[in-house]
Design an enzyme around this catalytic site. Structure first.
Site, PDB file in Angstrom:
ATOM      1  N   HIS A 142     -25.358  -0.157  39.719  1.00 28.30           N
ATOM      2  CA  HIS A 142     -26.016   0.310  38.498  1.00 28.30           C
ATOM      3  C   HIS A 142     -27.533   0.214  38.649  1.00 28.30           C
ATOM      4  O   HIS A 142     -28.053  -0.739  39.211  1.00 28.30           O
ATOM      5  CB  HIS A 142     -25.561  -0.524  37.295  1.00 28.30           C
ATOM      6  N   HIS A 173     -29.693 -11.716  31.492  1.00 28.40           N
ATOM      7  CA  HIS A 173     -29.126 -10.430  31.173  1.00 28.40           C
ATOM      8  C   HIS A 173     -28.376 -10.480  29.841  1.00 28.40           C
ATOM      9  O   HIS A 173     -27.195 -10.149  29.752  1.00 28.40           O
ATOM     10  CB  HIS A 173     -28.144 -10.027  32.298  1.00 28.40           C
ATOM     11  N   ASP A 232     -29.863  -0.466  36.651  1.00 27.28           N
ATOM     12  CA  ASP A 232     -30.580  -1.613  36.106  1.00 27.28           C
ATOM     13  C   ASP A 232     -30.449  -2.830  37.033  1.00 27.28           C
ATOM     14  O   ASP A 232     -30.959  -3.902  36.736  1.00 27.28           O
ATOM     15  CB  ASP A 232     -30.118  -1.938  34.674  1.00 27.28           C
ATOM     16  N   HIS A 233     -29.745  -2.647  38.157  1.00 26.22           N
ATOM     17  CA  HIS A 233     -29.660  -3.715  39.153  1.00 26.22           C
ATOM     18  C   HIS A 233     -30.220  -3.320  40.510  1.00 26.22           C
ATOM     19  O   HIS A 233     -30.504  -4.172  41.336  1.00 26.22           O
ATOM     20  CB  HIS A 233     -28.213  -4.184  39.314  1.00 26.22           C
ATOM     21  N   ASP A 272     -23.161  -8.427  37.268  1.00 30.49           N
ATOM     22  CA  ASP A 272     -22.288  -8.123  36.133  1.00 30.49           C
ATOM     23  C   ASP A 272     -20.858  -8.286  36.600  1.00 30.49           C
ATOM     24  O   ASP A 272     -20.528  -7.909  37.718  1.00 30.49           O
ATOM     25  CB  ASP A 272     -22.519  -6.689  35.640  1.00 30.49           C
ATOM     26  N   HIS A 316     -16.081  -5.195  37.252  1.00 31.68           N
ATOM     27  CA  HIS A 316     -17.215  -4.455  36.674  1.00 31.68           C
ATOM     28  C   HIS A 316     -17.284  -3.001  37.129  1.00 31.68           C
ATOM     29  O   HIS A 316     -17.019  -2.104  36.347  1.00 31.68           O
ATOM     30  CB  HIS A 316     -18.527  -5.176  36.945  1.00 31.68           C
ATOM     31  N   HIS A 330     -24.593  -4.802  42.474  1.00 31.55           N
ATOM     32  CA  HIS A 330     -23.804  -3.575  42.329  1.00 31.55           C
ATOM     33  C   HIS A 330     -24.725  -2.383  42.115  1.00 31.55           C
ATOM     34  O   HIS A 330     -25.931  -2.532  42.022  1.00 31.55           O
ATOM     35  CB  HIS A 330     -22.769  -3.698  41.211  1.00 31.55           C
ATOM     36  N   GLU A 351     -24.555 -13.480  34.041  1.00 34.83           N
ATOM     37  CA  GLU A 351     -24.962 -12.508  33.044  1.00 34.83           C
ATOM     38  C   GLU A 351     -24.350 -12.920  31.710  1.00 34.83           C
ATOM     39  O   GLU A 351     -23.366 -13.663  31.679  1.00 34.83           O
ATOM     40  CB  GLU A 351     -24.461 -11.110  33.429  1.00 34.83           C
TER      41      GLU A 351
END
EC number: 3.1.27.-
Lengths: 620, 658
Positions: free
Chosen positions: A69, A434, A71-72, A177, A156, A67, A202
């Site tokens: 975000h 995670h 941090d991904h 996530d 998410h 996805h 996660e």
């Protein structure tokens, strides 16, 4: 036994995700996240770990992004353009649409505002996105002849997906996530009973079983309402996409219902644009929104207006959604600085904050913050403490008097949700990423107890090897299969039917055929092995009478077999032939010739030993 | 493998495929050309229609004059229009396991199948197909239900009576099977049986068959289907297009290696070029409006209309039409326009890129925003206030028998300033116009059918190389009106198998293998032997388990160990229960080595005699004789089991087992 290897490049603690999976000889990188808590090289994963000196493109078969975000996906342009990777990158359509915008936004903050160098450029983001292949939900994407991937809905955020990675009969599911409960704008994650060898999930909220969403929402609205009523300002730092839309829908309906007048603002153009994405990708939202969008699009807000910098100094109450969500830079931090000194104000942190960010500090109770700043802020609340700094870097202390609230609105699965997903997918092994080590340990025990599967939680850079024991797919000739299924119409549990065939292995192909066909295909002749045994029987009667006695005896004993008395005086038991002759010297002894082939070995052997014992005395 | 053909309409197919114990219905097309035999349903009382004379037989009898009306030499049924359903008697439709839908035009008979036949299976379709299909059904039901017609004519259907009627009524087929339109509750019930699928999603049916939808390039969400097992592949191609309009391009590569390719839904106007037709459409439209006339475009609420609006968007300013209002009137107009904007993933690349910006993929959003295009649920209400002439009206139904279009035909038909432009290819425009004759208004025929033409088909078939092609009989001969055009038919080798309504075809196929799984424990126990370089063999004795059409081979269970205490003396008393098959043997016995082996095992009196075909080995003391030939060995001995077993094992050492 074959094995799968999983190496999380960086994952323990919710900093960023980047996992390397080797499955049946294929290497797949799952997510390519950036750590928001660092401002130096540590923010990107250490890709040199993957190949010591080889090219990433040669080593990796594909990259999958779950996805948008950061941090991904935040390290993606760095990975593909600066380190160098030219293979395919897979993500869903909404992720492909939104991800470059967030990357560009972050690049602007980092490079243009903070003046950092050694960061990717706008062009690199564009070049990186050219390597992206968009996938549909449930579409089976054939990466190459053996490797296939499939996306499942993850909730998410808009476009978030879980991915199944499959090679032959071995498979891994990576959740990214996800959220197992539907919310105001997204549906719940769903996966079928795909029984992967490994589920990588996660575990952000590994130990939390969150109270009902309704309570949290009521609490949130109450706090916002109270603050606004007493003339205070509410700051809600959010990611541009995701919780922002959820909370906007929540406030919009509340304002409508309560007929409130205080203004609600949405910071930066990015978030306005974000709502357009939600409108265009409405098929990814929840059922209710999808059903009613023609009459009323939930992402067209009446009460929520675009924010302008100058509004922050306006007197009176207001609610502002501002990015970024962890208060580490940008507009949300600017507004926070302005409002922090007033105890009438409130900041509500609706999501998780990474260590090192202002968000994390205030959530852990810190009320005196040291900030670095490039400009002197004229507000009297700022306290200059280090004038002597040679680099003109001003360390400011900020005293936080405003109320700080944390409300978990981030749409991660809680412990209950994680267990629910495991129940749905029925994996053979589970691997937790995670999350925080302590909480993961607790969840690991719970999973192992309830599902009796192995559960792993590797540290950064640690490799977990999971052994799989796949069955081997083989082509069986239809003739052989039909012969077998025809015989065994009624399967008997006690007497399982044995099937006999020959497996031909040639050029990696496996075919199971009848032995006759195998011989024929290989151009070989059958070698017949036959036995003929002489069995002596004491019987003074005439030959044909002896034969009749033998026949009656065999018929009595071998009830399940076909025993026949042929006109030429011989007896057959199935395909075994029995003939009688008189003994050349002893008229009282008859010689039975029992003849069978190797294929009837058991029965032939049995018959000779049966006849050897002689005939029963009283045969009528 | 059998194909039951339930519809004779080549572009509105309905076939049932029986394949490996599954029964799969391919599409559910509804033939609506039957409605052309009926009088239009006017939205407001039409004096012209109500004054039409009743039809009188040649002999002067008038018993049908209530049911049949005459208009300009044609006879029409004065009744609620009815549709020609797919065959329901050819096979028991309650046995259908699944229905695969290829595009929204091919699902219009769905409620008749799912709600009337005892169907209990699942329907598979893509999300755009379902959403837009729902809109088409909603519009259909709405336009028929809003005009309550008391009369329901049935006398004319009597076989004896039908014989007396003029053509085309006389020749109408299966009139007894014609049905009135379904209702909204039935539509909803039918749609609730649909399961949504995405392109290239593999759907398992009972473990026996896998079905996969592929993009067909014809409409939003339109698909071709692959129906396959491990060894057979049937491709179902229905309504495909290679033109770049708005949908995602057709996936041709995945159709390769098909054993059977069922080909339906080709273009209905093989001689017209869609691009040229769009050009003619625009110029005729502009000319009429410039001369002060109105333009009527009978159309479906989704599909080609998006492309037409896009062309007009580019065209109106340069053609000086900026001030001409465009109206789109349909109970589902708004929904259709909205839905078209949210299926980014199902659109062609260019439109997808727009969504990434983010901008609406279709420019009709801008036409609406700038008030150039207005949409209304019907002519009643707001529309009557806003209505300005001259104008352009898009509305349904293309058959001109029901819907708002009937009103505009009555309203504008008398003036030669106005033009009706036919763009939908499903109905003959002359037949459609027949009950409105005599007409003063101009009629322009610009059929836009983007589906495959015969040149594209022959290219496609060369490319994907199916073993057999199956198609409706119409495609195996030139069109009846152009019998010299032998290029307007399918040309392939071997020639296609053709079907017609109510026919059952047996499809050619040869299946020789099936998939089976060998469990790891069994696999470990196998001992492969290299027979020839690169070829290894292993004999397998295993237990076969079959569940959900999946076959698995497992290790045979270990025979239960007899308890040591209860040692049974008379083991041989037990009749051998099942016959554990012995492997086949192959190879030959080298006599010299065999004799040496015998001697090594303690046989000292071995004597060898040559025979015509081989040798005889004699063990004198044991009175045993072993005949050895190229392909056989015969051991003849006394009933001395230990001896026989010993000899057997020595012989087996020289042979290979299979």
């Amino acid at each position: 036994a074959e094995n799968e290897q999983v190496s999380p490049l960086q994952n323990l603690d919710v900093g960023r995700s980047c996992i390397l999976v080797s499955i049946a000889g294929k290497n797949v990188m799952l997510d390519c996240g950036m750590h928001m808590g660092y401002n130096d090289d540590r923010r990107f994963p250490d890709f040199s770990y993957i190949t010591q000196n080889g090219r990433l493109t040669d080593f990796l078969d594909c990259v999958i992004i779950s996805h948008f975000h950061l941090d991904h996906c935040g390290a993606l342009p760095y990975f593909s353009e600066m380190v160098g990777y030219d293979g395919p990158i897979y993500m869903t359509h909404p992720t492909k649409a939104i991800c470059p915008i967030l990357l560009e936004d972050y690049r602007k903050i980092t490079v243009d505002k903070k003046g950092e160098t050694n960061f990717f450029t706008s062009q690199m983001i564009k070049d990186c996105m050219k390597k992206v292949v968009a996938v549909h939900l449930h579409q089976t994407v054939q990466v190459d002849e053996e490797l296939e991937i499939k996306a499942y809905y993850a909730g998410h955020v808009l476009g978030a997906a879980m991915f199944q990675i499959k090679v032959g009969c071995e498979s891994v599911v990576y959740t990214g996530d996800y959220n197992m409960t539907p919310d105001r704008h997204l549906g719940a994650a769903w996966i079928d009973k795909c029984r992967p060898d490994l589920l990588i999930t996660e575990s952000t909220y590994a130990t939390t079983i969150r109270d009902s969403k309704r309570c949290r929402e009521r609490d949130f609205l109450k706090k916002v309402h109270e603050t606004v009523e007493r003339g205070g300002k509410v700051l809600i730092p959010v990611f541009a996409l995701g919780r922002a839309q959820e909370l906007c829908i929540l406030l919009e309906t509340f304002w409508e219902r309560m007929n409130l007048k205080a203004p609600i603002y949405f910071s930066t153009g990015l978030t306005e644009k974000a709502n357009h994405y939600y409108k265009l990708f409405i098929t990814w939202t929840n059922q209710k929104i999808r059903k009613t969008f023609v009459q009323r699009n939930m992402f067209e807000f009446k009460h929520i207006k675009a924010f302008d910098r100058a509004f922050a100094d306006n007197p009176g109450p207001m609610v502002v959604f501002a990015t970024p969500g962890m208060l580490h830079a940008g507009q949300s931090l600017q507004i926070f600085r302005k409002w922090a000194g007033n105890e009438k104000n409130m900041v509500i942190m609706p999501g998780y904050c990474v260590q090192g960010t202002v968000g994390h500090k205030i959530l852990s109770g810190q009320r005196k913050l040291e900030m670095e700043g490039r400009q002197i802020v004229s507000s009297p609340k700022w306290l200059l403490i280090d004038k002597a700094c040679a680099f003109h870097l001003l360390l400011l202390q900020l005293e936080v008097k405003m109320q700080v609230e944390y409300m978990s609105f981030s749409a991660h699965a809680d412990a209950k949700g994680i267990m629910q997903l495991i129940r749905q997918a029925e994996p053979r092994n589970v691997l937790l990423v995670h999350g925080e080590a302590k909480k993961m340990e607790f969840l690991k025990q719970k999973i192992e107890q309830e599902f009796h599967v192995s559960c792993y939680m590797p540290a950064n850079g640690e490799t977990t090897t999971i052994f799989t024991n796949p069955s081997i797919p083989v082509d069986i000739s239809l003739g052989l299969l039909k012969r077998e299924t025809a015989i065994g119409l009624l399967p008997d549990v006690k007497k399982p039917k044995l099937m006999h065939g020959t497996l031909i292995m040639k050029d990696n192909s496996f075919r199971l055929v009848s032995p006759e066909q195998a011989l024929k295909e290989l151009g070989l002749a059958e070698h017949q092995l036959r036995f003929t045994c002489r069995v002596h029987i004491q019987d003074p009667r005439k030959e044909h009478e002896t034969v009749l006695r033998v026949y009656n005896h065999l018929k009595g004993v071998l009830k399940d077999y076909s025993v026949q008395h042929l006109p030429d005086g011989s007896i057959t038991v199935e395909s075994i032939l029995i003939q009688a002759t008189a003994h050349s010297e002893d008229q009282g002894t008859k010689v039975l010739l029992v003849s069978w082939t190797y294929q009837d070995e058991e029965l032939g052997s049995y018959l000779t030993s049966l006849l050897k014992k002689g005939l029963p005395q009283s045969t009528s | 493998m059998k194909l039951y053909c339930l519809s004779g309409h080549p572009t509105l197919p309905c076939n049932v495929l029986k394949f490996k114990s599954t029964t799969i219905m391919l599409d559910c097309g509804l033939d609506m050309t039957s409605t052309l035999n009926f009088l239009p349903l006017p939205l407001v009382q039409s004096p012209r229609l109500s004054k039409l004379p009743g039809w009188v037989l040649k002999d002067g009898s008038t018993f049908l004059d209530k049911e049949l009306k005459e208009c300009s030499g044609h006879v029409f049924v004065d009744s609620v229009p009815e549709f020609c359903l797919p065959e329901t008697e050819l096979l028991d439709l309650s046995t259908v396991d699944v229905i695969l839908i290829s595009n929204y035009h091919c699902m219009m008979a769905l409620p008749y199948i799912t709600e009337y036949t005892g169907f209990t299976g699942t329907v598979y379709a893509t999300e755009p197909t379902v959403q837009i299909g729902r809109l088409l059904m909603e519009e259909l039901v709405n336009s028929i239900e809003r005009v309550p017609k008391a009369q329901s004519a049935s006398m004319w259907k009597n076989k004896e009576v039908q014989r007396l009627l003029p053509a085309p009524l006389k020749d109408a087929v299966e009139v007894s099977m014609w049905r009135k339109c379904y209702t909204m509750p039935e539509v909803n019930a039918a749609l609730s049986k649909i399961q949504l699928v995405g392109y290239s999603q593999k759907i398992e049916l009972f473990g026996a068959v896998q079905v996969t939808p592929l993009s067909s390039g014809y409409a939003l969400g339109s698909s071709n289907w692959i129906i396959q097992s491990h060894y057979e592949k049937v491709s179902y191609v229905s309504g495909s297009s290679l033109l770049t309009t708005h949908p995602q391009p057709m996936d041709q590569a995945s159709l390769k290696n098909s054993d059977v390719l069922i080909l339906t839904g080709l273009t209905q106007i093989p001689t017209a070029n869609p691009d040229g037709m769009v050009g003619e459409f625009c110029s005729n439209l502009a000319m009429t409006v410039r001369n002060g006339g109105n333009v009527l475009v009978p159309c479906y609420p989704s599909g080609v209309i998006y492309d037409l609006l896009e062309c007009l968007y580019q065209y109106i300013d340069s053609a000086g039409l900026s001030n001409v209002p465009f109206y789109f009137i349909s109970p589902v107009a708004n929904s259709s326009l909205e839905f078209s904007q949210i299926f980014a993933e199902w659109l062609c690349h260019n439109k997808q890129t727009k969504v990434y910006l983010p901008e609406p993929p279709f420019p009709h959003a801008e036409l609406i925003q700038t008030n150039k295009l207005k949409h209304y649920p019907s002519i009643h209400g707001d529309f009557s206030n806003d209505f300005k002439q001259p104008c352009v009206v898009f509305t349904g139904h293309p058959s001109l028998r029901f819907g708002d279009v009937v009103h505009f035909m009555e309203l504008w038909g008398k003036s030669s300033l106005n033009t009706v432009i036919f763009t939908e290819p499903d109905f003959s425009y002359l037949d459609a116009l027949a009950p409105y004759q005599p007409l003063a208004m101009k009629c322009v025929y610009c059929p836009i059918d983007t589906r495959l033409n015969f040149i594209q088909v022959s290219k496609l078939l060369k490319e994907v190389q199916p073993l057999h092609v199956v198609c409706p009989e119409q495609y195996t001969q030139p069109p009846p009106t152009q019998s010299h055009r032998t290029d307007l038919m399918i040309d392939c080798q071997p020639p296609p198998m053709s079907y017609r309504r109510a026919e059952v075809l047996t499809l050619p196929y040869k299946r020789r293998y099936e998939k089976i799984e060998i469990m790891p424990e069994l696999a470990d126990s196998l001992v492969p032997l290299e027979i020839k370089p690169g070829i290894s063999l292993a004999t397998v004795s295993a237990v076969l388990h079959t569940k959900d059409n999946k076959h698995v081979l497992q290790l045979p269970p270990k025979p239960p160990q007899p308890p040591a205490s209860k040692k049974r003396k008379r083991v041989s008393e037990d009749v051998p229960e099942c016959k554990p098959l012995k492997p086949l043997l192959s190879g030959s016995i080298p006599v010299e080595q065999f004799v040496q082996t015998l001697e090594k095992h303690g046989f000292s009196d071995v004597k060898v005699e040559d025979t015509a075909k081989g040798h005889i080995v004699l063990l004198q003391e044991a009175e045993t004789l072993i005949q050895i030939e190229e392909d056989s060995t015969h051991i003849i001995c006394d009933n001395d089991e230990p001896l026989r077993v010993k000899l057997r094992d020595l012989v087996l050492k020289f042979l290979q087992k299979f």
